[in-house]
Motif scaffolding. Structure first.
Motif, PDB file in Angstrom:
ATOM      1  N   HIS A   1       5.949 -42.233   8.168  1.00  0.00           N
ATOM      2  CA  HIS A   1       6.956 -41.397   8.836  1.00  0.00           C
ATOM      3  C   HIS A   1       8.346 -41.879   8.426  1.00  0.00           C
ATOM      4  N   GLY A   2       9.181 -40.949   7.976  1.00  0.00           N
ATOM      5  CA  GLY A   2      10.545 -41.311   7.573  1.00  0.00           C
ATOM      6  C   GLY A   2      11.186 -40.117   6.889  1.00  0.00           C
ATOM      7  N   ASN A   3      12.330 -40.320   6.280  1.00  0.00           N
ATOM      8  CA  ASN A   3      13.000 -39.239   5.540  1.00  0.00           C
ATOM      9  C   ASN A   3      12.387 -39.150   4.146  1.00  0.00           C
ATOM     10  N   LEU A   4      11.693 -38.060   3.875  1.00  0.00           N
ATOM     11  CA  LEU A   4      10.978 -37.913   2.598  1.00  0.00           C
ATOM     12  C   LEU A   4      11.883 -37.225   1.582  1.00  0.00           C
ATOM     13  N   LEU A   5      11.943 -37.807   0.394  1.00  0.00           N
ATOM     14  CA  LEU A   5      12.775 -37.257  -0.696  1.00  0.00           C
ATOM     15  C   LEU A   5      11.979 -37.352  -1.972  1.00  0.00           C
ATOM     16  N   HIS A   6      11.964 -36.302  -2.763  1.00  0.00           N
ATOM     17  CA  HIS A   6      11.339 -36.423  -4.083  1.00  0.00           C
ATOM     18  C   HIS A   6      11.873 -35.370  -5.042  1.00  0.00           C
ATOM     19  N   ALA A   7      11.635 -35.637  -6.337  1.00  0.00           N
ATOM     20  CA  ALA A   7      12.101 -34.734  -7.397  1.00  0.00           C
ATOM     21  C   ALA A   7      10.860 -34.209  -8.120  1.00  0.00           C
ATOM     22  N   PRO A   8      10.234 -33.151  -7.581  1.00  0.00           N
ATOM     23  CA  PRO A   8       8.985 -32.666  -8.181  1.00  0.00           C
ATOM     24  C   PRO A   8       9.178 -31.990  -9.534  1.00  0.00           C
ATOM     25  N   ALA A   9      10.403 -31.508  -9.793  1.00  0.00           N
ATOM     26  CA  ALA A   9      10.695 -30.883 -11.091  1.00  0.00           C
ATOM     27  C   ALA A   9      12.065 -31.360 -11.542  1.00  0.00           C
ATOM     28  N   PHE A  10      12.313 -31.261 -12.843  1.00  0.00           N
ATOM     29  CA  PHE A  10      13.594 -31.705 -13.404  1.00  0.00           C
ATOM     30  C   PHE A  10      14.739 -30.951 -12.734  1.00  0.00           C
ATOM     31  N   GLY A  11      15.641 -31.697 -12.104  1.00  0.00           N
ATOM     32  CA  GLY A  11      16.808 -31.065 -11.479  1.00  0.00           C
ATOM     33  C   GLY A  11      16.600 -30.610 -10.049  1.00  0.00           C
ATOM     34  N   THR A  12      15.392 -30.773  -9.537  1.00  0.00           N
ATOM     35  CA  THR A  12      15.098 -30.324  -8.170  1.00  0.00           C
ATOM     36  C   THR A  12      14.980 -31.529  -7.249  1.00  0.00           C
ATOM     37  N   LEU A  13      15.646 -31.477  -6.125  1.00  0.00           N
ATOM     38  CA  LEU A  13      15.468 -32.515  -5.113  1.00  0.00           C
ATOM     39  C   LEU A  13      14.963 -31.846  -3.849  1.00  0.00           C
ATOM     40  N   GLU A  14      13.828 -32.309  -3.347  1.00  0.00           N
ATOM     41  CA  GLU A  14      13.305 -31.767  -2.090  1.00  0.00           C
ATOM     42  C   GLU A  14      13.397 -32.836  -1.012  1.00  0.00           C
ATOM     43  N   THR A  15      13.785 -32.419   0.159  1.00  0.00           N
ATOM     44  CA  THR A  15      13.926 -33.385   1.251  1.00  0.00           C
ATOM     45  C   THR A  15      13.213 -32.872   2.494  1.00  0.00           C
ATOM     46  N   ILE A  16      12.584 -33.774   3.214  1.00  0.00           N
ATOM     47  CA  ILE A  16      12.003 -33.429   4.521  1.00  0.00           C
ATOM     48  C   ILE A  16      12.504 -34.477   5.512  1.00  0.00           C
ATOM     49  N   PRO A  17      13.501 -34.099   6.313  1.00  0.00           N
ATOM     50  CA  PRO A  17      14.021 -35.089   7.267  1.00  0.00           C
ATOM     51  C   PRO A  17      12.968 -35.463   8.306  1.00  0.00           C
ATOM     52  N   HIS A  18      12.878 -36.729   8.601  1.00  0.00           N
ATOM     53  CA  HIS A  18      11.924 -37.233   9.607  1.00  0.00           C
ATOM     54  C   HIS A  18      10.548 -36.617   9.411  1.00  0.00           C
ATOM     55  N   GLY A  19      10.074 -36.669   8.188  1.00  0.00           N
ATOM     56  CA  GLY A  19       8.801 -36.033   7.853  1.00  0.00           C
ATOM     57  C   GLY A  19       7.622 -36.991   7.926  1.00  0.00           C
ATOM     58  N   TYR A  20       6.447 -36.403   7.635  1.00  0.00           N
ATOM     59  CA  TYR A  20       5.194 -37.162   7.682  1.00  0.00           C
ATOM     60  C   TYR A  20       4.489 -37.029   6.341  1.00  0.00           C
ATOM     61  N   LEU A  21       4.172 -38.163   5.750  1.00  0.00           N
ATOM     62  CA  LEU A  21       3.448 -38.174   4.481  1.00  0.00           C
ATOM     63  C   LEU A  21       2.029 -38.621   4.822  1.00  0.00           C
ATOM     64  N   VAL A  22       1.076 -37.708   4.640  1.00  0.00           N
ATOM     65  CA  VAL A  22      -0.301 -38.006   5.055  1.00  0.00           C
ATOM     66  C   VAL A  22      -1.110 -38.475   3.850  1.00  0.00           C
ATOM     67  N   LEU A  23      -1.763 -39.612   4.033  1.00  0.00           N
ATOM     68  CA  LEU A  23      -2.553 -40.230   2.960  1.00  0.00           C
ATOM     69  C   LEU A  23      -4.011 -40.351   3.386  1.00  0.00           C
ATOM     70  N   GLU A  24      -4.898 -40.147   2.424  1.00  0.00           N
ATOM     71  CA  GLU A  24      -6.313 -40.432   2.686  1.00  0.00           C
ATOM     72  C   GLU A  24      -6.767 -41.432   1.625  1.00  0.00           C
ATOM     73  N   ASP A  25      -7.068 -42.614   2.039  1.00  0.00           N
ATOM     74  CA  ASP A  25      -7.423 -43.698   1.114  1.00  0.00           C
ATOM     75  C   ASP A  25      -6.397 -43.839  -0.008  1.00  0.00           C
ATOM     76  N   GLY A  26      -5.154 -43.761   0.352  1.00  0.00           N
ATOM     77  CA  GLY A  26      -4.071 -43.959  -0.626  1.00  0.00           C
ATOM     78  C   GLY A  26      -3.703 -42.718  -1.415  1.00  0.00           C
ATOM     79  N   VAL A  27      -4.482 -41.625  -1.242  1.00  0.00           N
ATOM     80  CA  VAL A  27      -4.202 -40.381  -1.971  1.00  0.00           C
ATOM     81  C   VAL A  27      -3.381 -39.451  -1.062  1.00  0.00           C
TER      82      VAL A  27
END
Ligand code: GUN
Ligand code: FE
Length: 419
Positions: free
Chosen positions: A6-32
């Protein structure tokens, strides 16, 4: 098992694109990664949550070009041009790695510093020594650094680091037989055309084809080097053709620098699927030049970033991203080519490198998590509340190791706290 960050999620999935999810949730299953969510999905109720509060959770860095034995000579010989720097410092330093106990000490530190600075994937040059190369691979794997390592091949013009041709080939075979690591794989590494005889280049090209091994080397870094390649291979109109002639110019070949690659050389890269690894700090330190990154990208060449330690003086890839931006601004002032924006350069220093290894585009579901957690609360208090993209920009420019609170590699937490 599902776990949640849980935290502020930020990533660049494509060249020149920044996506942000404030106070978001990153769900993992066995590290995936299973998904990114603005609110916790009901299916996750009761799952353990690691709460990073206001911190920024972003993809880790990938360093696609650095020289492990040169870690001990960072910041040395920086007033010399490439070929003199190689002779005065580099070959001598690398010769020390005959001593595997010394290699163990240096490489343990290097592996731990890579994780501490948020680099979880690398393509690395070792020295010519098979045993020290195996030590390097072991230490990277132990620390959780993944990717490729190459025993360097060089049977001419390499001073005290030079090998005999037959020895170079035999040792490469011995090294390949001994590589039994999960996360760190071998990559064939002819140092550069001036240091490899035609016979050695041919043997390596044959091995690359027979065993379907990737290749890394240097290309068009410096004008003196290019002139030398021309003398050594008068039949090759351009530098790249000295690799192509021997089967080393192929899909996923990594070529560091490409400072002087013109349209023809760039098109040959795009056509073959050869990647350019841009090492801005090194190119400025050794007065090599500034690579035309925008042109490479526009012509369809895949580009990633490298620290090029120790032509580069900093291991931390956050510095390499900032240097790539600065170098692109120099280029813009020279040629008018648009500079790299912060999200673009960050993409090249993280997502592009992860994609090279088959990883995800940003936090792409289905891929093992490679991430850093940056606590920006210790930066100078801003004069007003910042948006997440503003905080991202500041993090890229200001982050130091002490701000990186956690590092995840291949889905596992490899660093918890940093000093
Ligand atoms: N070309 C051949 N060897 C090297 C090296 O170690 N560093 C750099 N920057 N360029 C090279
Ligand atoms: Fe290099």
């Amino acid at each position: 098992m599902l776990t949640i960050l849980h935290g502020n999620l930020l990533h660049a999935p494509a060249f020149g694109t920044l996506e942000t999810i404030p106070h978001g949730y990153l769900v993992l299953e066995d590290g995936v990664i299973r998904g990114l969510f603005p609110v916790l999905p009901e299916a996750c109720a009761g799952c353990p949550v690691t709460d990073y509060g206001e911190s920024l959770i972003m993809p880790s860095f990938a360093d696609l070009h650095l020289h492990a034995p040169q870690y001990v000579m960072m910041g040395m010989g920086m007033d010399l041009p490439l070929l003199e720097w190689l002779d005065a410092y580099t070959f001598r330093t690398e010769a020390r790695f005959e001593d595997t106990a010394y290699a163990r000490r240096v490489y343990r530190q290097l592996a731990s510093d890579l994780i501490a600075s948020g680099t979880t994937r690398v393509s690395m040059f070792s020295s010519r020594h098979t045993d020290a190369t195996l030590v390097l691979m072991e230490e990277l794997e132990r620390a959780g650094v993944t990717g490729y390592v190459g025993k360097v091949n060089m049977d001419r013009h390499a001073g005290p680091s030079q090998e005999e041709t037959a020895e170079s080939v035999a040792e490469t075979l011995r090294w390949l037989e001994s590589c039994r690591f999960q996360l760190v794989k071998p990559i064939l590494t002819p140092r550069f055309t001036p240091s490899c005889s035609n016979e050695l280049m041919a043997a390596l090209g044959k091995l690359a084809a027979e065993r379907d091994l990737p290749v890394q080397s240097h290309l068009s870094e410096n004008t003196g080097e290019i002139a030398w390649v021309k003398e050594l291979h008068p039949d090759c109109p351009q530098y790249w053709e000295s690799y192509a002639k021997y089967g080393l110019w192929k899909d996923r070949t990594l070529m560091a620098h490409c400072v002087y690659s013109d349209e023809r050389e760039q098109r040959a890269m795009a056509e073959a699927g050869v990647w350019a690894v841009h090492c801005a700090a090194s190119n400025l330190n050794l007065c090599s030049g500034t690579a035309s990154v925008r042109e490479l990208l526009d012509r369809g060449v895949q580009v990633a970033l490298g620290s090029d330690v120790a032509g580069g003086d900093q291991l931390d890839m956050s510095r390499a991203v900032v240097m790539a931006i600065r170098a692109s601004k120099i280029k813009q002032m020279e040629t008018g080519a648009p500079f790299l924006t912060v999200p673009e350069a960050y993409y090249l220093g993280s997502t592009a490198g992860h994609l090279y290894f088959g990883g995800g585009a940003g936090f792409q579901p289905g891929h093992k998590l490679h991430a850093i957690v940056v606590d920006d609360s210790a930066f100078p208090e801003p004069a007003r509340e910042l948006t997440l993209p503003e905080r991202f920009e500041r993090a890229v420019y200001l982050m130091e190791r002490r701000h990186i609170k956690a590092v995840y590699s291949e889905g596992a937490e490899r660093l918890h706290g940093n000093t």
